[in-house]
Design an enzyme around this catalytic site. Structure first.
Site, PDB file in Angstrom:
ATOM      1  N   LYS A 188       0.895  -1.165   0.000  1.00 28.78           N
ATOM      2  CA  LYS A 188       0.000   0.000   0.000  1.00 28.78           C
ATOM      3  C   LYS A 188       0.930   1.210   0.000  1.00 28.78           C
ATOM      4  CE  LYS A 188      -4.033   1.891   2.371  1.00 28.78           C
ATOM      5  NZ  LYS A 188      -4.823   2.201   1.179  1.00 28.78           N
TER       6      LYS A 188
HETATM    7  N1  PMP Z   1      -7.614  -1.448  -2.981  1.00 32.15           N
HETATM    8  C1  PMP Z   1      -7.121  -0.204  -2.864  1.00 32.15           C
HETATM    9  C2  PMP Z   1      -6.442   0.427  -4.038  1.00 32.15           C
HETATM   10  C3  PMP Z   1      -7.234   0.484  -1.640  1.00 32.15           C
HETATM   11  O1  PMP Z   1      -6.754   1.727  -1.505  1.00 32.15           O
HETATM   12  C4  PMP Z   1      -7.911  -0.130  -0.569  1.00 32.15           C
HETATM   13  C5  PMP Z   1      -8.078   0.603   0.717  1.00 32.15           C
HETATM   14  N2  PMP Z   1      -6.946   0.441   1.542  1.00 32.15           N
HETATM   15  C6  PMP Z   1      -8.413  -1.431  -0.745  1.00 32.15           C
HETATM   16  C7  PMP Z   1      -8.252  -2.051  -1.971  1.00 32.15           C
HETATM   17  C8  PMP Z   1      -9.119  -2.141   0.362  1.00 32.15           C
HETATM   18  O2  PMP Z   1      -8.207  -2.440   1.392  1.00 32.15           O
HETATM   19  P1  PMP Z   1      -8.655  -2.542   2.915  1.00 32.15           P
HETATM   20  O3  PMP Z   1      -9.881  -3.343   2.946  1.00 32.15           O
HETATM   21  O4  PMP Z   1      -7.508  -3.222   3.573  1.00 32.15           O
HETATM   22  O5  PMP Z   1      -8.879  -1.156   3.409  1.00 32.15           O
END
Ligand code: PMP
Length: 293
Positions: A156
């Site tokens: 991320k």
């Molecule tokens: N994909 C992207 C590009 C994101 O930014 C997020 C948010 N963090 C997610 C998927 C979903 O991740 P999470 O459920 O861990 O927040």
């Protein structure tokens, strides 16, 4: 309210500083070369949902960018909790982040220091609450999630969001709430800040996260759905298949579970499965649903 002019506290490199003083120099490596990773978490009734899972992902993202965070997982967990408390948030959003500083300027990062900070603020709903219930409308992005051989796509990391911002801005200009991105092979991938799910004949289908974030909410919702007795199939999904699905929803820490009513020319009805998972998730994060796992 601009983000640099607010009351409160930000945890910065181990200490709390007044919100307005949490500054970095313009010649910060991260600003020029995207050497930055982050998390997005929600506080529900005073507790951060899946805090340690998020902190562990922050460390994994940093490792994928060759950055060593000068704190432990426990210290970052504590910083997140304390930031939420100091900001007096019973419900809100927490943003821990890590970046290379202003010690060096150039593509190479040798000699740079890795910094860490945590900020928290109120953030009610990612999408308009009225629109959320009816299902949001999603456009199609012209950008594709890149191959894992092109970029550390499991992280991320700020750099992976360049095309998300371009996609979301273009979608909003066309009146959509978000954009669906395909991957480098042309399979359905995800939205700009959330994973995606579909329903056909009572079975839930979701893309295999082999070149994008395997969201913590995605994993939680898969567990919830299986616990409720639904079949969940993780597989490559071709865009032509959108016509066959009856329901669609997206998941993310910020987006939570949000039904989708439209993707371009394809129409979905927020049905039983989307709405019951939306409700289950809302109860789970508030500790009002005990899931036997
Ligand atoms: N994909 C992207 C590009 C994101 O930014 C997020 C948010 N963090 C997610 C998927 C979903 O991740 P999470 O459920 O861990 O927040």
């Amino acid at each position: 309210m601009p983000f640099d002019d607010r009351d409160g506290w930000i945890w910065l490199d181990g200490q709390f500083v007044p919100w307005r003083d949490a500054k970095i120099h313009v010649l910060t490596h991260a600003l020029h070369y995207a050497s930055s990773v982050f998390e997005g978490e929600r506080i529900y009734e005073g507790r951060i949902f899946k805090l340690t899972e998020h902190t562990r992902r922050l460390f994994r993202s940093a490792e994928l960018l060759d950055m060593t965070i000068p704190f432990t997982v426990e210290e970052i967990d504590a910083a997140c909790r304390e930031t939420g408390e100091r900001m007096g948030l019973r419900d809100g959003y927490v943003r821990p982040f890590v970046w290379r500083g202003a010690e060096v300027m150039g593509v190479a990062s040798k000699g740079s220091r890795v910094h860490a900070a945590v900020a928290a603020w109120e953030w009610p709903s990612y999408f308009d609450p009225e629109e959320k219930k009816k299902g949001i409308r999603i456009g199609r992005s012209k950008w594709r999630r890149p191959s894992p051989e092109t970029i550390p796509s499991e992280a991320k990391a700020a750099g992976l969001y360049m095309i998300c911002t371009l996609s979301k801005d273009a979608a909003e200009r066309e009146g959509y709430a978000d954009a669906l991105m395909l991957d480098y092979r042309g399979y359905v991938a995800e939205c700009t800040g959330a994973n995606i799910f579909f329903v056909k004949d009572g079975v839930i289908h979701t893309p295999l996260p082999d070149c994008f974030l395997n969201g913590i909410t995605r994993l939680t919702v898969i567990d919830l759905a299986r616990w409720r007795g639904f079949d969940v199939v993780e597989r490559h999904i071709r865009p032509e298949e959108l016509a066959d699905f009856t329901e669609c929803f997206i998941t993310g820490s910020a987006a939570e579970v949000t039904p989708v009513s439209e993707i371009g020319e394809h129409v979905f009805k927020p049905g039983n499965i989307s709405l019951s998972l939306m409700d289950d998730y809302a109860r789970l994060v508030r500790g009002a649903l005990a899931m036997a796992t």
